[in-house]
Scaffold this motif. Structure first.
Motif, PDB file in Angstrom:
ATOM      1  N   ASP A   1      -4.370  -4.766   3.134  1.00 22.50           N
ATOM      2  CA  ASP A   1      -3.555  -5.971   2.924  1.00 22.50           C
ATOM      3  C   ASP A   1      -3.154  -6.667   4.215  1.00 22.50           C
ATOM      4  OD1 ASP A   1      -3.491  -5.808   0.104  1.00 22.50           O
ATOM      5  OD2 ASP A   1      -1.999  -4.225   0.226  1.00 22.50           O
TER       6      ASP A   1
ATOM      7  N   ALA B   1       4.084  -1.826  -3.661  1.00 25.63           N
ATOM      8  CA  ALA B   1       5.409  -2.313  -3.264  1.00 25.63           C
ATOM      9  C   ALA B   1       6.194  -2.841  -4.467  1.00 25.63           C
ATOM     10  CB  ALA B   1       5.264  -3.398  -2.206  1.00 25.63           C
ATOM     11  N   HIS B   2       5.485  -3.347  -5.478  1.00 30.72           N
ATOM     12  CA  HIS B   2       6.169  -3.784  -6.698  1.00 30.72           C
ATOM     13  C   HIS B   2       6.922  -2.616  -7.340  1.00 30.72           C
ATOM     14  CE1 HIS B   2       3.403  -7.142  -6.105  1.00 30.72           C
ATOM     15  NE2 HIS B   2       4.099  -7.837  -6.986  1.00 30.72           N
TER      16      HIS B   2
ATOM     17  N   GLY C   1      -1.667   0.263   2.540  1.00 33.26           N
ATOM     18  CA  GLY C   1      -1.658  -1.184   2.729  1.00 33.26           C
ATOM     19  C   GLY C   1      -2.585  -1.722   3.795  1.00 33.26           C
TER      20      GLY C   1
ATOM     21  N   LEU D   1       8.136  -3.571   0.531  1.00 34.03           N
ATOM     22  CA  LEU D   1       7.078  -2.998   1.369  1.00 34.03           C
ATOM     23  C   LEU D   1       7.601  -2.771   2.792  1.00 34.03           C
ATOM     24  CD1 LEU D   1       3.360  -3.910   1.349  1.00 34.03           C
ATOM     25  CD2 LEU D   1       4.514  -3.759   3.524  1.00 34.03           C
TER      26      LEU D   1
ATOM     27  N   LEU E   1       7.306  -7.858  -1.224  1.00 34.20           N
ATOM     28  CA  LEU E   1       7.066  -7.820   0.224  1.00 34.20           C
ATOM     29  C   LEU E   1       8.270  -7.227   0.959  1.00 34.20           C
ATOM     30  CD1 LEU E   1       5.199 -11.212   0.670  1.00 34.20           C
ATOM     31  CD2 LEU E   1       4.227  -8.927   0.937  1.00 34.20           C
TER      32      LEU E   1
ATOM     33  N   SER F   1      -0.532  -9.785  -4.605  1.00 33.38           N
ATOM     34  CA  SER F   1      -1.399  -8.611  -4.507  1.00 33.38           C
ATOM     35  C   SER F   1      -2.612  -8.796  -5.408  1.00 33.38           C
ATOM     36  CB  SER F   1      -0.634  -7.353  -4.900  1.00 33.38           C
ATOM     37  OG  SER F   1      -0.468  -7.309  -6.283  1.00 33.38           O
TER      38      SER F   1
ATOM     39  N   THR G   1      -3.158 -10.516   4.355  1.00 35.35           N
ATOM     40  CA  THR G   1      -2.055 -11.121   3.590  1.00 35.35           C
ATOM     41  C   THR G   1      -0.719 -10.882   4.293  1.00 35.35           C
ATOM     42  OG1 THR G   1      -3.281 -10.646   1.574  1.00 35.35           O
ATOM     43  CG2 THR G   1      -0.964 -11.237   1.310  1.00 35.35           C
ATOM     44  N   LEU G   2      -0.530  -9.686   4.827  1.00 35.56           N
ATOM     45  CA  LEU G   2       0.736  -9.382   5.498  1.00 35.56           C
ATOM     46  C   LEU G   2       0.903 -10.219   6.767  1.00 35.56           C
ATOM     47  CD1 LEU G   2       0.798  -5.516   4.931  1.00 35.56           C
ATOM     48  CD2 LEU G   2       2.130  -7.271   3.746  1.00 35.56           C
TER      49      LEU G   2
ATOM     50  N   ASP H   1       6.707 -11.843  -5.869  1.00 32.52           N
ATOM     51  CA  ASP H   1       5.982 -11.672  -4.600  1.00 32.52           C
ATOM     52  C   ASP H   1       6.947 -11.354  -3.466  1.00 32.52           C
ATOM     53  OD1 ASP H   1       3.673 -12.437  -5.917  1.00 32.52           O
ATOM     54  OD2 ASP H   1       3.536 -14.416  -4.973  1.00 32.52           O
TER      55      ASP H   1
ATOM     56  N   ILE I   1       0.363  -3.692  -1.258  1.00 34.44           N
ATOM     57  CA  ILE I   1       1.310  -4.664  -1.833  1.00 34.44           C
ATOM     58  C   ILE I   1       1.475  -4.405  -3.336  1.00 34.44           C
ATOM     59  CG2 ILE I   1       1.891  -7.101  -2.108  1.00 34.44           C
ATOM     60  CD1 ILE I   1       0.181  -7.752   0.281  1.00 34.44           C
TER      61      ILE I   1
END
Ligand code: PLP
Length: 414
Positions: free
Chosen positions: A401, A372-373, A398, A356, A353, A321, A404-405, A349, A369
């Motif tokens: 993102d 999501a942590h 998100g 998420l 995910l 992220s 990245t997703l 990471d 993201i």
């Protein structure tokens, strides 16, 4: 290595924090904070401190800020009960919906507040830095809303990685300046923005995007983001009849988390847990877990925890992220860790995910993201503390993102 503070003085320091005595007149939170800056920056920071003292708690200023928050940002954001996550985790889970704030995250609270302040200080233009582009977008939006021109410095590498956000900033009327010097990412962008500010600190206002940097910026970000925790505290009491057992937030520079935690500091029965980016492992360079794995030192004008090697060289960081990918953290977090009021932990990471994905399917919300942590940290805690009432700061949505997703969670699914 964490700074070890004797128990007796930890208690005294925590009492001072609860009594709202920090930052002190030197901008310190216990040992942390301060303003370690070149001589040229001192008058600009002093001017900002004087402006904050004059305006931030002024009745008219607060009324104008509250009006913008209510009618333009969309506050208060809801506190949403999450029935499916509650069932899955064996807890009572509530989500503070900063994803529903204008521009999709909590950053707008800080941006609109600082641009309003800049106007009161007579600034003619705003400069800002941005890494992933989210603070740049919030700054550009706040500047258009309040009629000030905005220049955003962004590392040349980041401009390429975050092209959609460059487009958003331009649509919102900002000038985006790619920074080709230094590491060509966030740190270089901050240096460039500071240089611009120092050249003309009267007409220019520097809008910093998180609870980091020299005093008074960490304080200013905390005050403007505390609206999150104030609303949450009132909402959770109204909706459940009591306080939560634990509150979670993700920690990058530390602005959504300090905003969420600060109004709960005096509620010492409420556990406060900050979740950092554990990246792909614990080796230096593989994560951004500043508080969990870092050491104390000075970065960008402030004494706090940071990621450095044995010679004090700041290290490259990694996180899936972009918003958590920073080698420093706000000084108040370093302080709250040192006195034991807030616990910090790291989530990798992959685990972020997975969390998420779980939230998407369970509650119909695509969280950022970064956020999501915090979900992952909360789900772990819930499993060892069954039946507890938990609040998570859902710091942003998100949609940003998706690239990245697509390369991670969606790989093989499309
Ligand atoms: C920028 C960002 C963060 C991290 O910044 P903090 O200052 O630590 O809050 C977290 N979540 C989202 C959605 C962000 O955009």
């Amino acid at each position: 290595m964490q700074i070890s503070t004797p128990n007796s003085s930890r208690e005294v320091l925590l009492e001072r924090e609860i009594a709202r005595e920090f930052p002190d007149t030197k901008g310190r939170y216990g040992l942390f904070g301060g303003a370690y800056v070149p001589e040229t920056l001192v008058p600009a920071l002093d001017r900002l401190s004087a402006g904050i003292a004059r305006w931030l708690h002024d009745v008219d200023f607060i009324a104008e800020l509250n009006d913008q928050l209510a009618t333009w940002v969309g506050r208060p954001t809801p506190l949403t009960y999450a029935p499916s996550l509650s069932r899955l985790w064996g807890a009572e889970v509530y989500l503070k919906r900063e994803d529903l704030a204008h521009t999709g995250a909590h950053k707008i609270n800080n941006a609109i507040g600082q641009v309003l302040l800049a106007k009161r200080l007579g600034a003619k233009r705003i400069v800002a830095e941005t890494g992933a582009g989210q603070h740049g977008v919030a700054s550009a939006a706040a500047c258009s809303r309040l009629g000030l021109p905005c220049t955003v410095y962004m590392g040349a590498i980041d401009c390429e990685r975050q092209a959609p956000n460059v487009g958003r900033m331009k649509l919102l009327g900002a000038t985006v300046v790619p920074v080709t010097g230094g590491d060509q990412t966030l740190r270089a962008a901050i240096d460039e923005a500071l240089r611009d500010w120092v050249a003309d600190p009267t007409d220019t206002y520097y809008l910093l995007g998180s609870a980091v940097g020299p005093h008074p910026y960490p304080y200013l970000a905390r005050e403007l983001q505390s609206v999150i925790g104030r609303e949450t505290r009132a909402q959770v009491i109204k909706q459940t009849g009591g306080l939560p057992d634990a509150v979670f937030a993700c920690v990058g520079g530390g602005s959504n988390s300090i905003g969420m935690f600060y109004p709960f500091i005096a509620d010492t029965d409420v556990k406060l847990i900050g979740v950092e980016a554990g990246g792909r492992g614990n080796a230096l360079g593989d994560h951004s877990a500043t508080l969990s794995l870092g050491t104390p030192g000075v970065l960008q004008g402030c004494y706090s925890m940071l990621l450095q090697d044995a010679n004090g060289q700041i290290q490259e960081t990694h996180s899936v992220s972009a918003g958590l990918d920073y080698p420093g953290v706000g000084p108040e977090h370093a302080f709250l860790q040192s006195v034991g009021r807030v616990t910090y932990e790291a989530v990798t990471d992959d685990d972020a995910l997975k969390a998420l994905s779980e939230c998407c399917k369970a509650e119909g919300i695509i969280a950022a993201i970064e956020t999501a942590h915090a979900f992952c940290g909360a789900s772990r805690w819930a499993k060892t503390n069954p039946g507890s009432r938990i609040v998570i700061c859902l710091s942003g949505r998100g949609d940003k993102d998706m690239p990245t997703l697509q390369k991670t969670l969606l790989k093989g699914m499309l």
